[in-house]
Write a protein that holds these residues in place. Structure first.
Motif, short mmCIF file in Angstrom:
data_model
loop_
_atom_site.label_atom_id
_atom_site.label_comp_id
_atom_site.label_asym_id
_atom_site.label_seq_id
_atom_site.Cartn_x
_atom_site.Cartn_y
_atom_site.Cartn_z
N GLN B 84 -79.93 66.42 15.69
CA GLN B 84 -81.05 66.21 15.06
C GLN B 84 -80.76 65.63 14.28
OE1 GLN B 84 -84.09 65.59 16.29
NE2 GLN B 84 -83.63 67.00 17.91
N SER B 85 -79.79 65.68 12.89
CA SER B 85 -79.22 65.56 11.93
C SER B 85 -78.52 63.52 11.70
CB SER B 85 -77.88 66.37 11.16
OG SER B 85 -78.67 67.23 11.17
N ALA B 86 -78.70 64.10 13.09
CA ALA B 86 -77.73 62.52 13.89
C ALA B 86 -78.69 61.46 14.00
CB ALA B 86 -76.77 62.50 15.26
N ARG B 87 -79.82 62.12 14.27
CA ARG B 87 -80.76 61.20 15.09
C ARG B 87 -81.46 60.85 13.48
NH1 ARG B 87 -85.73 63.71 18.23
NH2 ARG B 87 -86.37 61.90 17.26
N ILE B 88 -81.01 61.76 12.84
CA ILE B 88 -82.50 61.29 11.47
C ILE B 88 -81.64 60.43 10.39
CG2 ILE B 88 -82.56 62.63 9.05
CD1 ILE B 88 -83.28 65.10 10.74
N ARG B 89 -80.33 60.67 10.73
CA ARG B 89 -79.19 59.89 10.02
C ARG B 89 -78.96 58.04 10.40
NH1 ARG B 89 -74.54 61.55 6.67
NH2 ARG B 89 -73.43 59.65 6.05
N PHE B 90 -78.70 58.17 12.21
CA PHE B 90 -79.36 57.06 12.48
C PHE B 90 -80.14 55.81 13.39
CE2 PHE B 90 -74.51 58.94 12.39
CZ PHE B 90 -73.47 58.10 11.39
N ASN B 91 -80.55 56.84 13.24
CA ASN B 91 -82.06 56.45 14.04
C ASN B 91 -82.82 55.38 13.74
OD1 ASN B 91 -83.51 56.04 16.57
ND2 ASN B 91 -85.05 56.72 15.85
N THR B 92 -82.51 54.34 14.35
CA THR B 92 -83.35 53.26 13.69
C THR B 92 -84.74 52.34 13.60
OG1 THR B 92 -81.84 51.52 14.94
CG2 THR B 92 -81.34 51.96 12.45
N GLU B 93 -84.70 53.02 15.04
CA GLU B 93 -85.91 52.86 15.70
C GLU B 93 -87.13 53.27 14.90
OE1 GLU B 93 -87.91 53.76 19.74
OE2 GLU B 93 -85.57 52.84 20.01
N SER B 94 -88.56 52.46 14.71
CA SER B 94 -89.63 53.07 13.37
C SER B 94 -90.55 53.36 14.81
CB SER B 94 -90.28 52.43 12.48
OG SER B 94 -90.21 50.84 13.43
N PRO B 95 -90.74 54.49 14.05
CA PRO B 95 -91.67 55.89 15.24
C PRO B 95 -92.66 54.85 15.54
CG PRO B 95 -91.65 56.25 12.94
CD PRO B 95 -91.01 55.34 12.75
N LYS B 96 -93.60 54.99 16.48
CA LYS B 96 -94.54 53.78 17.20
C LYS B 96 -95.81 54.46 16.67
CE LYS B 96 -92.27 53.75 21.72
NZ LYS B 96 -92.01 54.69 21.79
N LEU B 97 -97.35 53.85 16.93
CA LEU B 97 -98.04 54.31 16.77
C LEU B 97 -98.47 55.69 16.98
CD1 LEU B 97 -101.22 54.28 15.07
CD2 LEU B 97 -101.87 52.47 17.39
N ARG B 98 -98.35 56.09 18.47
CA ARG B 98 -98.50 56.86 18.89
C ARG B 98 -98.01 58.55 18.35
NH1 ARG B 98 -95.47 58.52 23.87
NH2 ARG B 98 -93.37 57.98 22.64
N ASP B 99 -96.61 57.98 18.29
CA ASP B 99 -95.92 59.46 17.48
C ASP B 99 -96.15 60.01 16.00
OD1 ASP B 99 -94.14 58.78 19.81
OD2 ASP B 99 -92.61 57.01 18.40
N MET B 100 -96.52 58.84 15.53
CA MET B 100 -97.58 58.80 13.96
C MET B 100 -98.59 59.13 14.36
SD MET B 100 -96.86 55.13 11.46
CE MET B 100 -96.22 54.29 12.68
N VAL B 101 -99.84 59.47 15.00
CA VAL B 101 -100.76 60.01 15.34
C VAL B 101 -100.51 61.20 15.71
CG1 VAL B 101 -102.71 60.23 17.43
CG2 VAL B 101 -102.58 58.39 16.21
N LEU B 102 -99.58 61.38 17.10
CA LEU B 102 -99.06 62.83 16.79
C LEU B 102 -98.12 63.45 16.67
CD1 LEU B 102 -97.42 62.40 21.08
CD2 LEU B 102 -99.75 63.26 20.15
N ALA B 103 -97.84 63.01 15.04
CA ALA B 103 -96.97 63.54 14.18
C ALA B 103 -97.65 63.94 12.80
CB ALA B 103 -95.82 62.90 13.82
N ASN B 104 -98.36 63.37 12.81
CA ASN B 104 -99.46 63.95 11.04
C ASN B 104 -100.00 65.04 11.42
OD1 ASN B 104 -98.49 62.39 8.69
ND2 ASN B 104 -98.22 60.56 10.45
#
Lengths: 416, 415
Positions: B84-104
């Motif tokens: 998870q730390s690696a994803r936090i540090r290196f992932n460059t893909e920004s969250p999609k609208l769907r992900d924002m709806v689900l996560a918020n």
């Protein structure tokens, strides 16, 4: 939380001890920091393959008296060891683990690289050979699964050919396995076994093998079958018709994991509590030096109390022992450990030589009691490879000492 | 050219001895061959990622963050944290609208609860599901959890807040988004039980979503802000009001205690031990002889308890099951340790639906065979998954306790 007995360590020794106690009506908890060395099992338990001076033993029970006095077998006593050794196959069978072999005379297992190693009890899919140079057949078909790297077919062929067995190596190609190959790093025994356990897959594998057999009288397969249930082993043997030898693979060990899961299930079925992924952080003691309770990482401010404690935390691999700049210590209770003082005597620079550090471990007093600062801790018992005074790898006695010390420690607790 | 950008990892990957035990217990590996497995994704990959971030592998997103690898590891490596730390540090893909709806979950919840009947009806309609499936990639098989009409917080302030000070002892309740927006009844049950035990229940000065879904969907800045607000409120509760904090969700509780310092860098060592799951808190009070439970006569139930992955990691399943075993007339089976496959928002995503159901299958099969009266579980997303996949009702142990307790006699016994 109160238990009758708390066992620290959930490997072979811890589970055997827990099952014995639980079946006798004790309320037990096992605290285990992660999974155990059973995941690297060779498929056999050894009783005694060699004396400390290197002499090979054919009939282990007859030479027990030649062992040094600090050896756990000597602490228990040779007659008692023989009694337990006779009882173990039935004990395992009652836990759902079928074994072959006898304590009277060692048999020989085939290692993943084709070497012959002395064995006492062997898990059901493996064949243990009566003599060190027994031939597995005149012609052998060694079958691997395409892309699987933890099964060394060439090494095996070389070793079988030394005994005059002609070998042919083939590979199975199954669509279901090809998808595993997308990630070569995860083409591991357990992942193969999960797929192989489906009847349509192993059935297809057997058909392929049958179509490849010519005049071979032996088939050699990696032990990647029956992760949860060993019933398919017998079915495969029947369908192949030719004498089939399953050979242990490089880790993880499918038969070892199955045995571990069986033992854990048996322990829980008898009402035992198994706490996986927890670590003992400290203990508090009664005035006489006995242990009152322990504190674990997950239980935090809820202490775990028990009348008796068993330390079955293993050797260096599972952190039952730790090497520090100032010596070897037992980190849970800080009990007495016997080890060479000088670091130069800990190890031999030649990797394959006898390594002294393997024989380091906790001092076992009579009754397998631990001692702290020279004083016996009357409610702390030792089981398995935490005990010092023997070299499990060199002497070939790791499985035997684990099982027998575990049963003995349990009976000492029950006697009280 | 600098071939080694860093040489120190935030996590203890050096402890890995490559034994592969983690891979044996990963629920994703057997069902998704695209996932490289915890050893490769975790410590092995970390070694490369320390050299250069370009070694980051996008397939790390298939990790459920269930932490089963960490529970199995014999060497104590924090494999899940490494991934998870690696994803936090290196992932460059920004969250999609769907992900924002689900996560918020809190933002969506605060809007939806105002117009709950409309939202619930709309989200339940087949055409809407089909549209969400196509446009947003939220799998149409999923049933969205129902939103409640009005939040738990509002109900609390209106109905029970005024008499909470009258109890001799006090706790703060981290209710989480599920209780607040979807299922206030669980919060009400907790208040009934705690009040009967002589505890006043209070809300934190400020409560934000714990952030677990924000972490898994890559919205780290917001997760950090939430973690900061929550930790500060918890600190005030513990040190200024002398109230420990309890929760009814195993995942929220786990996140507040361990994910904040391990993944978000929010220090909480001074309060971590005061954040507890309600079942553990109650078990402890009984264990210390501080409270008594009086049960109704004639309560009967055959219950199957499912241990959520984060509960497995906390090692606290025992407190919920021991508590349930104290109820006379309860026949309890602890289900085998298996992941249900939902992993928060993971299973809602179209690309994960099949994998999610395949992971959960052994658990669903076992429940089907046992035929319990209902399933017990401390996690809300496991609840949705099990209810959708098996048809069995899933209840939080606190709700079961509220049903089985004779609340009036229990209050008398704890005066």
């Amino acid at each position: 939380m109160k238990f009758d007995t708390i066992i620290i360590g959930g490997g072979l020794a811890g589970l055997i001890c827990g099952i014995r106690l639980q079946k006798a009506g004790k309320k037990c908890a096992i605290v285990s920091a992660g999974q155990s060395a059973m995941h690297f099992s060779s498929g056999s338990f050894e009783l005694l393959g060699r004396l400390p001076d290197g002499t090979e033993t054919e009939r282990p029970l007859e030479v027990l008296k030649q062992l040094p006095k600090e050896h756990p077998y000597s602490v228990i006593g040779e007659e008692t060891v023989a009694e337990y050794a006779a009882m173990v196959p039935m004990f395992l069978e009652e836990c759902g683990i079928k074994v072959s072999g006898s304590a009277d005379k060692n048999s020989w297992r085939i290692s993943p690289t084709g070497e012959r190693k002395p064995a006492w009890l062997t898990l059901e899919e493996f064949v243990s050979l009566p003599d060190k140079d027994s031939k597995i057949g005149n012609k052998a078909l060694i079958v691997n699964i395409l892309g699987y790297l933890d099964f060394n077919t060439k090494f095996l062929a070389d070793s079988f050919e030394k005994q005059g067995t002609e070998c042919r190596i083939v590979s199975l190609k199954l669509d279901e396995m090809e998808r595993l190959r997308k990630n070569p790093s995860e083409m591991r025994s357990t992942n193969i076994a999960r797929v192989m356990d489906r009847e349509e897959v192993w059935s297809k594998a057997i058909d392929q093998i049958n179509s490849m057999i010519k005049d071979e009288d032996a088939i050699v397969l990696p032990a990647v079958f029956g992760l949860k249930d060993s019933a398919i082993i017998e079915k495969i043997r029947t369908r192949l018709g030719v004498k089939t030898y399953f050979i242990a693979t490089m880790p993880p060990s499918v038969p070892g994991i199955r045995a571990q899961m069986r033992l854990k299930a048996e322990f829980e079925k008898c009402g035992g509590y198994f706490f996986l992924g927890d670590t003992v952080k400290g203990a508090d003691y009664n005035e006489d030096g006995s242990i009152r309770s322990i504190e674990t990482a997950n239980f935090g401010n809820i202490r775990m109390y028990a009348d008796d404690f068993v330390l079955a935390s293993g050797s260096f691999f599972s952190k039952g022992l730790t090497a520090t700049p100032f010596g070897i210590i037992e980190p849970v209770f800080g009990i007495d450990v016997k080890a060479e003082d000088s670091r130069d005597n800990w190890f031999d620079r030649y990797f394959w030589n006898k390594q002294n550090y393997i024989s380091f471990g906790a001092v076992a007093k009579n009754g397998l009691h631990a001692s702290k600062d020279g004083k016996t801790v009357w409610n702390l018992f030792l089981a398995g490879s935490i005990i010092g005074g023997y070299n499990a790898l060199y002497e070939g006695c790791g499985g035997g000492t684990a099982i027998i010390t575990a049963l003995y420690a349990a009976d000492e607790i029950l006697k009280k | 050219m600098n071939m080694q950008e860093r040489n120190i990892s935030d996590n203890n990957f050096e402890q890995c001895i490559k034994c592969t035990v983690c891979t044996v217990y990963c629920p994703v590996v057997p069902v998704n061959p695209l996932y490289p497995g915890p050893k490769q994704a975790g410590p092995d990959g970390e070694r490369l990622r320390l050299k250069k971030g370009l070694y980051f592998d996008d397939t790390l997103k298939y990790c459920l963050n269930c932490k089963r690898c960490e529970v199995a590891c014999p060497s104590g490596v924090r494999i899940g944290d490494i991934i998870q730390s690696a994803r936090i540090r290196f992932n460059t893909e920004s969250p999609k609208l769907r992900d924002m709806v689900l996560a918020n979950t809190d933002f969506m919840g605060s809007i939806a609860t105002k117009v709950a009947p409309v939202v619930n009806m709309t989200l339940g309609m087949k055409p809407v599901k089909a549209i969400m499936d196509c446009t947003m990639k939220v799998d149409s098989h999923r049933t969205f959890p129902k939103y409640s009409q009005g939040t738990f917080e509002r109900w609390y302030k209106k109905n029970v807040k005024n008499f909470q000070d009258s109890f001799p002892r006090h706790v703060s309740f981290f209710h989480g988004c599920f209780v607040n927006y979807n299922y206030p009844q669980l919060g009400k049950d907790l208040i009934s039980v705690m009040n009967a035990l002589g505890y006043g229940v209070h809300l934190l000065e400020k409560e934000k979503c714990c952030g677990v879904a924000l972490i898994s969907n890559g919205m780290i800045d917001k997760a950090k802000r939430n973690a900061g607000v929550n930790t500060e409120s918890i600190r005030k509760s513990v040190y200024e009001r002398q109230m420990p904090v309890i929760g009814t969700s195993s995942t929220c509780t786990f996140t507040l205690r361990d994910e904040y310092p391990h993944l978000l860098g929010v220090a909480n060592h001074d309060v971590r031990d005061y954040i507890e799951l309600a079942t553990r808190f109650i078990y402890r009070l009984i264990d210390e002889g501080k409270v008594k439970l009086v049960f109704k006569k004639g309560y009967k139930a055959r219950i199957a308890y499912h241990t959520p992955c984060h509960m497995e990691k906390l090692g606290w399943g025992i407190f919920s099951t021991e508590l349930l075993r104290k109820i006379p007339g309860v026949e309890l089976t602890t289900l085998d340790s298996n992941c249900c496959g939902i992993a928060g928002t993971y299973g809602f995503k179209k690309e994960n639906y099949k994998v999610s159901q395949a992971i959960g299958k052994p658990l669903f099969d076992q429940i089907g065979k046992l035929k319990p009266d209902f399933v017990a579980c401390d996690c809300e997303t496991c609840k949705w998954q099990i209810e959708m996949s098996t048809g069995y009702q899933v209840k939080n142990p606190i709700s079961i306790l509220a049903e089985a307790l004779d609340l009036i006699s229990t209050s008398e016994a704890n005066k």
